[in-house]
Scaffold this motif. Structure first.
Motif, PDB file in Angstrom:
ATOM      1  N   UNK A  25       0.856  -1.177   0.000  1.00 23.45           N
ATOM      2  CA  UNK A  25       0.000   0.000   0.000  1.00 23.45           C
ATOM      3  C   UNK A  25       0.898   1.233   0.000  1.00 23.45           C
ATOM      4  N   UNK A  26       1.096   1.822  -1.172  1.00 16.76           N
ATOM      5  CA  UNK A  26       1.982   2.977  -1.302  1.00 16.76           C
ATOM      6  C   UNK A  26       1.244   4.298  -1.095  1.00 16.76           C
ATOM      7  N   UNK A  27      -0.058   4.232  -0.893  1.00 13.59           N
ATOM      8  CA  UNK A  27      -0.866   5.448  -0.697  1.00 13.59           C
ATOM      9  C   UNK A  27      -0.321   6.285   0.456  1.00 13.59           C
ATOM     10  N   UNK A  28      -0.025   5.637   1.564  1.00 12.28           N
ATOM     11  CA  UNK A  28       0.391   6.343   2.768  1.00 12.28           C
ATOM     12  C   UNK A  28       1.698   7.097   2.557  1.00 12.28           C
ATOM     13  N   UNK A  58       4.375   2.485  -9.168  1.00  8.29           N
ATOM     14  CA  UNK A  58       3.874   1.400 -10.023  1.00  8.29           C
ATOM     15  C   UNK A  58       4.898   1.042 -11.103  1.00  8.29           C
ATOM     16  N   UNK A  59       5.631   2.041 -11.591  1.00  4.84           N
ATOM     17  CA  UNK A  59       6.712   1.752 -12.550  1.00  4.84           C
ATOM     18  C   UNK A  59       7.821   0.943 -11.881  1.00  4.84           C
ATOM     19  N   UNK A  60       8.136   1.303 -10.648  1.00  3.67           N
ATOM     20  CA  UNK A  60       9.152   0.549  -9.903  1.00  3.67           C
ATOM     21  C   UNK A  60       8.661  -0.868  -9.653  1.00  3.67           C
ATOM     22  N   UNK A  75      16.602 -13.075   0.909  1.00  3.55           N
ATOM     23  CA  UNK A  75      16.619 -11.623   0.750  1.00  3.55           C
ATOM     24  C   UNK A  75      15.205 -11.092   0.514  1.00  3.55           C
ATOM     25  N   UNK A  76      14.417 -11.824  -0.251  1.00  2.00           N
ATOM     26  CA  UNK A  76      13.031 -11.402  -0.496  1.00  2.00           C
ATOM     27  C   UNK A  76      12.261 -11.325   0.811  1.00  2.00           C
ATOM     28  N   UNK A  77      12.374 -12.364   1.612  1.00  2.11           N
ATOM     29  CA  UNK A  77      11.647 -12.400   2.885  1.00  2.11           C
ATOM     30  C   UNK A  77      12.095 -11.240   3.772  1.00  2.11           C
ATOM     31  N   UNK A  78      13.401 -11.076   3.905  1.00  2.24           N
ATOM     32  CA  UNK A  78      13.940 -10.033   4.763  1.00  2.24           C
ATOM     33  C   UNK A  78      13.531  -8.640   4.287  1.00  2.24           C
ATOM     34  N   UNK A  79      13.688  -8.372   3.007  1.00  2.00           N
ATOM     35  CA  UNK A  79      13.401  -7.040   2.472  1.00  2.00           C
ATOM     36  C   UNK A  79      11.901  -6.739   2.468  1.00  2.00           C
ATOM     37  N   UNK A  80      11.073  -7.729   2.170  1.00  2.00           N
ATOM     38  CA  UNK A  80       9.624  -7.508   2.204  1.00  2.00           C
ATOM     39  C   UNK A  80       9.189  -7.203   3.629  1.00  2.00           C
ATOM     40  N   UNK A  81       9.695  -7.970   4.585  1.00  2.00           N
ATOM     41  CA  UNK A  81       9.356  -7.700   5.989  1.00  2.00           C
ATOM     42  C   UNK A  81       9.797  -6.303   6.395  1.00  2.00           C
ATOM     43  N   UNK A  93      11.796   1.398  -2.102  1.00  5.73           N
ATOM     44  CA  UNK A  93      12.566   0.948  -0.940  1.00  5.73           C
ATOM     45  C   UNK A  93      12.824  -0.555  -1.013  1.00  5.73           C
ATOM     46  N   UNK A  94      11.818  -1.314  -1.403  1.00  6.56           N
ATOM     47  CA  UNK A  94      11.954  -2.766  -1.512  1.00  6.56           C
ATOM     48  C   UNK A  94      12.984  -3.133  -2.579  1.00  6.56           C
ATOM     49  N   UNK A  95      12.901  -2.504  -3.742  1.00  3.65           N
ATOM     50  CA  UNK A  95      13.847  -2.796  -4.812  1.00  3.65           C
ATOM     51  C   UNK A  95      15.272  -2.439  -4.394  1.00  3.65           C
ATOM     52  N   UNK A  96      15.432  -1.307  -3.735  1.00  2.00           N
ATOM     53  CA  UNK A  96      16.760  -0.897  -3.264  1.00  2.00           C
ATOM     54  C   UNK A  96      17.325  -1.908  -2.283  1.00  2.00           C
ATOM     55  N   UNK A  97      16.507  -2.363  -1.347  1.00  2.00           N
ATOM     56  CA  UNK A  97      16.946  -3.359  -0.367  1.00  2.00           C
ATOM     57  C   UNK A  97      17.401  -4.638  -1.068  1.00  2.00           C
TER      58      UNK A  97
END
Length: 140
Positions: A25-28, A58-60, A75-81, A93-97
């Protein structure tokens, strides 16, 4: 035993995170970014900034979807969390992580392959402020 049950449950909770790009949810976060630049909350620029931010996110997300399979599951689990902590989520932020985690892993692998993975402070490696460490004198 509680431990095996907890581990099984934990593994089930982690699998969906690693299988596909999460819905964040990127609205916030975009609302906060847009309001930082507005003169008032009724400023029409705020709505435009928020829409621009969401479009950018949305492009990211689309780029993230293209690269998703190249990232390691841990890495996916860690960065998503991490990206979901605090309530404000961002695909940027997720892509950068994920990119940073991948790059660090690659750098470590390359260093180990060249045999340069010396322990910090080992003889011949820089010490404090980049000063070279000297090997202890051989016993006489």
């Amino acid at each position: 035993m509680i431990l095996p049950t907890a581990l099984a449950l934990g593994a089930q909770l982690m699998l969906p995170v690693a299988d596909s790009v999460p819905d964040l949810n990127v609205e916030q976060v975009c609302d906060g970014i847009a309001k930082q630049g507005g003169v008032t909350f009724r400023d029409p620029a705020v709505a435009r900034e928020k829409k621009s931010c969401i479009d950018s996110e949305m492009l990211v997300r689309a780029e993230l979807a293209k690269q998703w399979s190249s990232f390691s599951p841990p890495d996916k689990v860690s960065c998503v969390n991490e990206s979901r902590m605090g309530g404000e989520s961002s695909y940027a932020e997720l892509l950068t992580c994920l990119e940073m985690a991948r790059d660090v892993r690659n750098m470590r692998s390359e260093a180990e392959g060249r045999g340069k993975a010396a322990a910090p402070g080992a003889s011949g490696t820089p010490g404090a402020a980049g000063t070279p460490r000297v090997a202890p004198a051989a016993p006489k």
